[in-house]
Design a protein around this motif. Structure first.
Motif, PDB file in Angstrom:
ATOM      1  N   UNK A 187       0.806  -1.220   0.000  1.00 32.08           N
ATOM      2  CA  UNK A 187       0.000   0.000   0.000  1.00 32.08           C
ATOM      3  C   UNK A 187       0.841   1.274   0.000  1.00 32.08           C
ATOM      4  N   UNK A 188       2.151   1.137   0.209  1.00 34.99           N
ATOM      5  CA  UNK A 188       3.004   2.313   0.262  1.00 34.99           C
ATOM      6  C   UNK A 188       3.580   2.687  -1.095  1.00 34.99           C
ATOM      7  N   UNK A 189       4.208   3.847  -1.142  1.00 32.99           N
ATOM      8  CA  UNK A 189       4.842   4.321  -2.371  1.00 32.99           C
ATOM      9  C   UNK A 189       5.888   3.317  -2.824  1.00 32.99           C
ATOM     10  N   UNK A 190       5.927   3.066  -4.125  1.00 30.28           N
ATOM     11  CA  UNK A 190       6.828   2.039  -4.661  1.00 30.28           C
ATOM     12  C   UNK A 190       7.825   2.664  -5.624  1.00 30.28           C
ATOM     13  N   UNK A 191       9.116   2.398  -5.382  1.00 22.80           N
ATOM     14  CA  UNK A 191      10.165   2.795  -6.303  1.00 22.80           C
ATOM     15  C   UNK A 191      10.405   1.661  -7.296  1.00 22.80           C
ATOM     16  N   UNK A 192      10.834   2.030  -8.489  1.00 24.59           N
ATOM     17  CA  UNK A 192      10.958   1.030  -9.547  1.00 24.59           C
ATOM     18  C   UNK A 192      11.974  -0.056  -9.213  1.00 24.59           C
ATOM     19  N   UNK A 193      13.003   0.269  -8.430  1.00 21.10           N
ATOM     20  CA  UNK A 193      14.009  -0.744  -8.123  1.00 21.10           C
ATOM     21  C   UNK A 193      13.501  -1.801  -7.146  1.00 21.10           C
ATOM     22  N   UNK A 194      12.296  -1.610  -6.608  1.00 24.11           N
ATOM     23  CA  UNK A 194      11.699  -2.615  -5.725  1.00 24.11           C
ATOM     24  C   UNK A 194      10.557  -3.376  -6.415  1.00 24.11           C
ATOM     25  N   UNK A 195      10.368  -3.123  -7.707  1.00 29.85           N
ATOM     26  CA  UNK A 195       9.245  -3.739  -8.422  1.00 29.85           C
ATOM     27  C   UNK A 195       9.341  -5.260  -8.431  1.00 29.85           C
ATOM     28  N   UNK A 196      10.548  -5.786  -8.574  1.00 33.65           N
ATOM     29  CA  UNK A 196      10.697  -7.241  -8.629  1.00 33.65           C
ATOM     30  C   UNK A 196      10.196  -7.902  -7.345  1.00 33.65           C
ATOM     31  N   UNK A 197      10.524  -7.312  -6.197  1.00 33.25           N
ATOM     32  CA  UNK A 197      10.079  -7.889  -4.928  1.00 33.25           C
ATOM     33  C   UNK A 197       8.561  -7.825  -4.784  1.00 33.25           C
ATOM     34  N   UNK A 198       7.958  -6.740  -5.238  1.00 32.90           N
ATOM     35  CA  UNK A 198       6.502  -6.622  -5.160  1.00 32.90           C
ATOM     36  C   UNK A 198       5.831  -7.659  -6.046  1.00 32.90           C
ATOM     37  N   UNK A 199       6.330  -7.828  -7.240  1.00 38.30           N
ATOM     38  CA  UNK A 199       5.768  -8.837  -8.143  1.00 38.30           C
ATOM     39  C   UNK A 199       5.914 -10.235  -7.552  1.00 38.30           C
ATOM     40  N   UNK A 200       7.005 -10.470  -6.838  1.00 39.31           N
ATOM     41  CA  UNK A 200       7.253 -11.793  -6.269  1.00 39.31           C
ATOM     42  C   UNK A 200       6.422 -12.080  -5.026  1.00 39.31           C
ATOM     43  N   UNK A 201       6.090 -11.047  -4.241  1.00 42.02           N
ATOM     44  CA  UNK A 201       5.514 -11.298  -2.924  1.00 42.02           C
ATOM     45  C   UNK A 201       4.157 -10.648  -2.663  1.00 42.02           C
ATOM     46  N   UNK A 202       3.787  -9.626  -3.403  1.00 46.60           N
ATOM     47  CA  UNK A 202       2.527  -8.922  -3.142  1.00 46.60           C
ATOM     48  C   UNK A 202       1.406  -9.509  -3.998  1.00 46.60           C
ATOM     49  N   UNK A 203       0.270  -9.699  -3.383  1.00 48.99           N
ATOM     50  CA  UNK A 203      -0.905 -10.140  -4.139  1.00 48.99           C
ATOM     51  C   UNK A 203      -1.576  -8.968  -4.841  1.00 48.99           C
ATOM     52  N   UNK A 204      -1.554  -7.778  -4.208  1.00 46.15           N
ATOM     53  CA  UNK A 204      -2.171  -6.580  -4.756  1.00 46.15           C
ATOM     54  C   UNK A 204      -1.230  -5.404  -4.536  1.00 46.15           C
ATOM     55  N   UNK A 205      -1.269  -4.441  -5.467  1.00 42.75           N
ATOM     56  CA  UNK A 205      -0.539  -3.188  -5.319  1.00 42.75           C
ATOM     57  C   UNK A 205      -1.538  -2.042  -5.299  1.00 42.75           C
ATOM     58  N   UNK A 206      -1.420  -1.144  -4.313  1.00 39.17           N
ATOM     59  CA  UNK A 206      -2.362  -0.040  -4.164  1.00 39.17           C
ATOM     60  C   UNK A 206      -1.782   1.310  -4.562  1.00 39.17           C
ATOM     61  N   UNK A 207      -0.589   1.357  -5.145  1.00 35.05           N
ATOM     62  CA  UNK A 207       0.084   2.649  -5.293  1.00 35.05           C
ATOM     63  C   UNK A 207       0.717   2.858  -6.673  1.00 35.05           C
ATOM     64  N   UNK A 208       0.040   2.431  -7.714  1.00 31.34           N
ATOM     65  CA  UNK A 208       0.515   2.706  -9.067  1.00 31.34           C
ATOM     66  C   UNK A 208       0.207   4.162  -9.412  1.00 31.34           C
ATOM     67  N   UNK A 209       1.247   4.940  -9.761  1.00 24.69           N
ATOM     68  CA  UNK A 209       0.987   6.363  -9.979  1.00 24.69           C
ATOM     69  C   UNK A 209       1.821   7.006 -11.085  1.00 24.69           C
ATOM     70  N   UNK A 210       2.553   6.189 -11.867  1.00 22.96           N
ATOM     71  CA  UNK A 210       3.269   6.779 -12.997  1.00 22.96           C
ATOM     72  C   UNK A 210       3.587   5.705 -14.033  1.00 22.96           C
ATOM     73  N   UNK A 211       3.793   6.154 -15.265  1.00 30.95           N
ATOM     74  CA  UNK A 211       3.977   5.221 -16.372  1.00 30.95           C
ATOM     75  C   UNK A 211       5.308   4.476 -16.306  1.00 30.95           C
ATOM     76  N   UNK A 212       6.355   5.106 -15.821  1.00 25.97           N
ATOM     77  CA  UNK A 212       7.638   4.402 -15.719  1.00 25.97           C
ATOM     78  C   UNK A 212       7.542   3.235 -14.740  1.00 25.97           C
TER      79      UNK A 212
END
Length: 244
Positions: A91-116
């Motif tokens: 649910x927190x702000x996500x930096x792109x360098x942590x995207x791999x961990x979120x994809x691996x462990x999070x079921x849902x993401x609540x903080x998509x806010x930019x195209x990059x």
């Protein structure tokens, strides 16, 4: 000192029942079913023992603000994406360098806010052969310190997500401004709902916007009255946040 503040299973069960009762009352006022509202327990800064206690008390949805805490806690109590019985929400702000961990462990993401970020998540999700459910974060309060899209940029952003086949855009998310009176932020929740209702899906048919992630410990009842489907509760459930 901090460890003495951690609640046990009976205490969490009691608080959980109290919050669920408030959710039910808010739903009755709005003419909604409590089944439409998902309670997410926000465990930021709390040890994994608190997550386990909440699980034993009956909670199944958990939210984390920091990727490193999500990874550590999911290692003990895996989410559904990893074959577990709980659902982890980033649910927190996500930096792109942590995207791999979120994809691996999070079921849902609540903080998509930019195209990059969307591009990075799309690439990582494709590599993992999964589809990541995402809420688009909106800054409805106008506070410069908050993340999220400006309201008038939301529909164009949703249009631009059309090429991303591994991101499922399920709804909108926001954090209202701090307020002593929850009624003061009702217009902000109403604005988020209106943004979802007025999106023209012909521009991106894969956007569903079925859900609204809004409302926290101090204002979740008003959020439910305005259409929240996911409320993020931390202190009301677990007590004062522990120091990291």
């Amino acid at each position: 000192m901090a460890e003495q503040q951690v609640l046990d299973v009976p205490a969490i069960r009691e608080r959980l029942a109290w919050i669920q009762e408030r959710i039910e009352r808010a739903c009755r006022r709005a003419g909604r079913s409590p089944d439409e509202v998902t309670l997410i327990g926000v465990t930021k800064t709390f040890p994994v023992a608190v997550v386990q206690a909440a699980y034993e008390a009956g909670l199944r949805h958990f939210g984390e603000n920091r990727v490193q805490e999500l990874v550590a806690k999911a290692a003990v109590l895996p989410g559904r994406i990893e074959g577990g019985e709980v659902t982890w929400h980033m649910i927190g702000h996500l930096q792109r360098n942590k995207a791999r961990d979120v994809v691996a462990h999070a079921d849902w993401l609540h903080s998509l806010d930019n195209l990059r970020l969307a591009e990075t998540l799309e690439r990582r999700a494709a590599m993992a052969d999964r589809v990541l459910p995402c809420f688009v974060e909106v800054n409805v309060s106008g506070e410069p310190t908050k993340f999220g899209l400006e309201p008038d940029a939301v529909h164009d952003f949703l249009d631009a997500l059309a090429p991303f086949e591994h991101l499922e855009i399920v709804g909108l998310m926001t954090l209202a401004a701090p307020a002593e009176d929850p009624e003061a932020v009702r217009p902000q929740f109403r604005l988020l709902r209106r943004l979802a209702e007025t999106y023209d899906r012909r521009n991106n048919p894969r956007v569903q916007l079925r859900y609204l992630s809004m409302g926290m410990s101090g204002d979740f009842e008003v959020a439910i009255e305005e259409g929240a489907t996911h409320v993020r509760i931390g202190s009301a459930l677990f007590g004062p946040r522990l120091e990291p």
